[in-house]
Design an enzyme around this catalytic site. Structure first.
Site, PDB file in Angstrom:
ATOM      1  N   ASP A  39       0.842  -1.205   0.000  1.00 29.90           N
ATOM      2  CA  ASP A  39       0.000   0.000   0.000  1.00 29.90           C
ATOM      3  C   ASP A  39       0.873   1.250   0.000  1.00 29.90           C
ATOM      4  OD1 ASP A  39      -3.282   0.237   0.814  1.00 29.90           O
ATOM      5  OD2 ASP A  39      -2.109   2.084   0.895  1.00 29.90           O
ATOM      6  N   ASP A  65       4.317   3.595  -3.871  1.00 36.78           N
ATOM      7  CA  ASP A  65       3.396   3.811  -4.983  1.00 36.78           C
ATOM      8  C   ASP A  65       3.573   2.697  -6.020  1.00 36.78           C
ATOM      9  OD1 ASP A  65       2.052   4.663  -7.295  1.00 36.78           O
ATOM     10  OD2 ASP A  65       2.491   6.779  -6.890  1.00 36.78           O
ATOM     11  N   ASN A  92      -5.529  -5.187  -6.419  1.00 38.00           N
ATOM     12  CA  ASN A  92      -6.751  -4.577  -5.895  1.00 38.00           C
ATOM     13  C   ASN A  92      -6.685  -3.059  -5.770  1.00 38.00           C
ATOM     14  OD1 ASN A  92      -9.273  -4.517  -4.000  1.00 38.00           O
ATOM     15  ND2 ASN A  92      -7.593  -3.623  -2.811  1.00 38.00           N
ATOM     16  N   TYR A 158     -11.796   6.274 -15.276  1.00 43.44           N
ATOM     17  CA  TYR A 158     -11.979   5.075 -14.438  1.00 43.44           C
ATOM     18  C   TYR A 158     -12.648   3.967 -15.245  1.00 43.44           C
ATOM     19  CZ  TYR A 158     -13.316   2.463 -10.149  1.00 43.44           C
ATOM     20  OH  TYR A 158     -13.493   1.516  -9.165  1.00 43.44           O
ATOM     21  N   LYS A 162     -10.902   0.370 -15.913  1.00 42.07           N
ATOM     22  CA  LYS A 162     -11.483  -0.882 -15.412  1.00 42.07           C
ATOM     23  C   LYS A 162     -11.892  -1.808 -16.562  1.00 42.07           C
ATOM     24  CE  LYS A 162     -11.095  -0.171 -10.930  1.00 42.07           C
ATOM     25  NZ  LYS A 162     -10.233  -1.002 -10.075  1.00 42.07           N
TER      26      LYS A 162
HETATM   27  P1  NAD Z   1      -9.883   2.193  -0.401  1.00 42.42           P
HETATM   28  O1  NAD Z   1      -9.541   3.592  -0.730  1.00 42.42           O
HETATM   29  O2  NAD Z   1     -10.539   1.906   0.906  1.00 42.42           O
HETATM   30  O3  NAD Z   1      -8.577   1.269  -0.530  1.00 42.42           O
HETATM   31  C1  NAD Z   1      -7.689   1.418  -1.602  1.00 42.42           C
HETATM   32  C2  NAD Z   1      -6.272   1.280  -1.096  1.00 42.42           C
HETATM   33  O4  NAD Z   1      -5.396   1.362  -2.229  1.00 42.42           O
HETATM   34  C3  NAD Z   1      -5.866   2.403  -0.129  1.00 42.42           C
HETATM   35  O5  NAD Z   1      -5.313   1.846   1.048  1.00 42.42           O
HETATM   36  C4  NAD Z   1      -4.831   3.203  -0.910  1.00 42.42           C
HETATM   37  O6  NAD Z   1      -3.812   3.770  -0.093  1.00 42.42           O
HETATM   38  C5  NAD Z   1      -4.275   2.158  -1.864  1.00 42.42           C
HETATM   39  N1  NAD Z   1      -3.678   2.772  -3.053  1.00 42.42           N
HETATM   40  C6  NAD Z   1      -4.242   3.695  -3.870  1.00 42.42           C
HETATM   41  N2  NAD Z   1      -3.369   4.052  -4.816  1.00 42.42           N
HETATM   42  C7  NAD Z   1      -2.220   3.360  -4.591  1.00 42.42           C
HETATM   43  C8  NAD Z   1      -0.956   3.320  -5.205  1.00 42.42           C
HETATM   44  N3  NAD Z   1      -0.666   4.100  -6.265  1.00 42.42           N
HETATM   45  N4  NAD Z   1      -0.011   2.513  -4.698  1.00 42.42           N
HETATM   46  C9  NAD Z   1      -0.276   1.737  -3.620  1.00 42.42           C
HETATM   47  N5  NAD Z   1      -1.465   1.728  -2.993  1.00 42.42           N
HETATM   48  C10 NAD Z   1      -2.417   2.541  -3.468  1.00 42.42           C
HETATM   49  O7  NAD Z   1     -10.816   1.709  -1.608  1.00 42.42           O
HETATM   50  P2  NAD Z   1     -11.489   0.306  -1.993  1.00 42.42           P
HETATM   51  O8  NAD Z   1     -12.891   0.623  -2.332  1.00 42.42           O
HETATM   52  O9  NAD Z   1     -11.192  -0.764  -1.031  1.00 42.42           O
HETATM   53  O10 NAD Z   1     -10.721   0.028  -3.374  1.00 42.42           O
HETATM   54  C11 NAD Z   1     -10.185  -1.216  -3.739  1.00 42.42           C
HETATM   55  C12 NAD Z   1     -10.517  -1.501  -5.189  1.00 42.42           C
HETATM   56  O11 NAD Z   1     -11.927  -1.670  -5.317  1.00 42.42           O
HETATM   57  C13 NAD Z   1     -10.140  -0.385  -6.164  1.00 42.42           C
HETATM   58  O12 NAD Z   1      -9.514  -0.946  -7.307  1.00 42.42           O
HETATM   59  C14 NAD Z   1     -11.480   0.225  -6.534  1.00 42.42           C
HETATM   60  O13 NAD Z   1     -11.447   0.810  -7.809  1.00 42.42           O
HETATM   61  C15 NAD Z   1     -12.356  -0.996  -6.473  1.00 42.42           C
HETATM   62  N6  NAD Z   1     -13.789  -0.747  -6.362  1.00 42.42           N
HETATM   63  C16 NAD Z   1     -14.318  -0.176  -5.251  1.00 42.42           C
HETATM   64  C17 NAD Z   1     -15.693   0.032  -5.185  1.00 42.42           C
HETATM   65  C18 NAD Z   1     -16.343   0.655  -3.970  1.00 42.42           C
HETATM   66  O14 NAD Z   1     -17.540   0.978  -4.024  1.00 42.42           O
HETATM   67  N7  NAD Z   1     -15.627   0.827  -2.874  1.00 42.42           N
HETATM   68  C19 NAD Z   1     -16.520  -0.336  -6.260  1.00 42.42           C
HETATM   69  C20 NAD Z   1     -15.939  -0.898  -7.375  1.00 42.42           C
HETATM   70  C21 NAD Z   1     -14.586  -1.130  -7.426  1.00 42.42           C
END
Ligand code: NAD
Length: 254
Positions: A39, A65, A92, A158, A162
């Site tokens: 992360d 990153d 993820n 986005y 995706k």
């Molecule tokens: P979140 O923000 O709670 O967690 C995402 C994590 O990714 C964070 O801890 C962040 O620090 C880390 N991150 C972001 N950019 C980064 C980078 N460049 N390098 C390393 N780490 C990085 O969000 P989430 O909802 O758990 O997201 C997880 C996945 O689920 C994502 O791919 C998101 O697009 C997808 N998603 C989420 C939803 C939703 O409704 N939450 C819906 C569809 C898809």
């Protein structure tokens, strides 16, 4: 060995400091896997590691990153040296766009979202594959999105990123199906996490997409997404390859 076959397996989960990634890391560790928490956020990554260890599991963090090659290399080097290989890769981590329609998408929004959501998973998978090919086995799971299935769930950047994840998933499945490697994706609907949308009020994109997103239905818990990730990574899904599994309370059925 647990029924899912994760005991002693080396599992990398990106974005494991929060939300879906953290939930998946905790579940893999509870099933006996050795988990690498990747992360950007040092504090939350270490919180996940502490939570795993407190529960009696094995985890360590690599902070950085994911869109930087040096970070990608460190993740793979750490997993393979500390855990003796790399069995499961969960791509993820992701960020939202600003819900911008194409004409309003600035270079910075496009480039960052494509870089983090599509290029970084490509880079990490490329680095991980030789280790999976060496052993003749591996499972890769991507977190796609409802926005991988339709044009009405996010902005242009986005949605394009995706949909690109679906392409990566299918290409991997075809290219490596005879090498013991499977690639699948989940497509989450609305899920309770820390992800943030910095949409401009009244802008064209958010005003068009908003009414469609209102059809998302029940907001999932991150653990419900994690359960689907674990299933796709497990031996129970041994003949499932190249699929995109909606986890969305039926949103994609509308
Ligand atoms: P979140 O923000 O709670 O967690 C995402 C994590 O990714 C964070 O801890 C962040 O620090 C880390 N991150 C972001 N950019 C980064 C980078 N460049 N390098 C390393 N780490 C990085 O969000 P989430 O909802 O758990 O997201 C997880 C996945 O689920 C994502 O791919 C998101 O697009 C997808 N998603 C989420 C939803 C939703 O409704 N939450 C819906 C569809 C898809």
């Amino acid at each position: 060995m647990s029924s899912n076959g994760f005991e002693g397996r080396s599992v990398v989960v990106t974005g494991a400091g929060s939300g879906i990634g953290r939930a998946a890391a905790l579940r893999f560790a509870a099933e006996g896997a050795n988990v690498l928490v990747a992360d950007l956020n040092q504090e939350t990554a270490h919180e996940t590691v502490t939570a795993v260890r407190t529960a009696g599991g094995i985890a360590r963090a690599v902070v950085g990153d994911l869109s930087e090659q040096a970070v990608v290399d460190e993740i793979v080097a750490t997993a393979t040296s500390a855990y003796g290989g790399l069995d499961v890769l969960v791509n993820n981590a992701g960020i939202m766009d600003r819900m911008s329609a194409l004409a309003d998408t600035e270079d910075a929004e496009w480039e960052r979202v494509i870089r983090v959501n599509l290029t970084a998973p490509f880079m990490l998978t490329r680095a991980a594959l030789p280790h999976m090919l060496d052993r003749g086995r591996g499972a890769i799971v991507f977190t796609a999105s409802e926005a991988a299935l339709r044009g009405s769930a996010a902005g242009t950047a986005y949605t394009a990123a995706k949909h690109g994840i679906v392409g990566l998933t299918k290409s991997l499945a075809v290219m490596y199906r005879n090498n013991g490697i499977r690639a699948n994706a989940i497509a989450p609907g609305a899920t309770s996490t820390n992800i943030r949308v910095d949409a401009e009020a009244g802008a064209h994109g958010p005003s068009v997409v908003g009414p469609h997103v209102a059809l998302a239905g029940r907001v999932a818990d991150a653990s419900e997404q994690a359960a689907a990730i674990l299933f796709l990574a497990s031996d129970a899904a041994g003949n499932i390859n190249g699929t995109v599994l909606p986890v969305d309370n039926g949103w994609s059925a509308i």
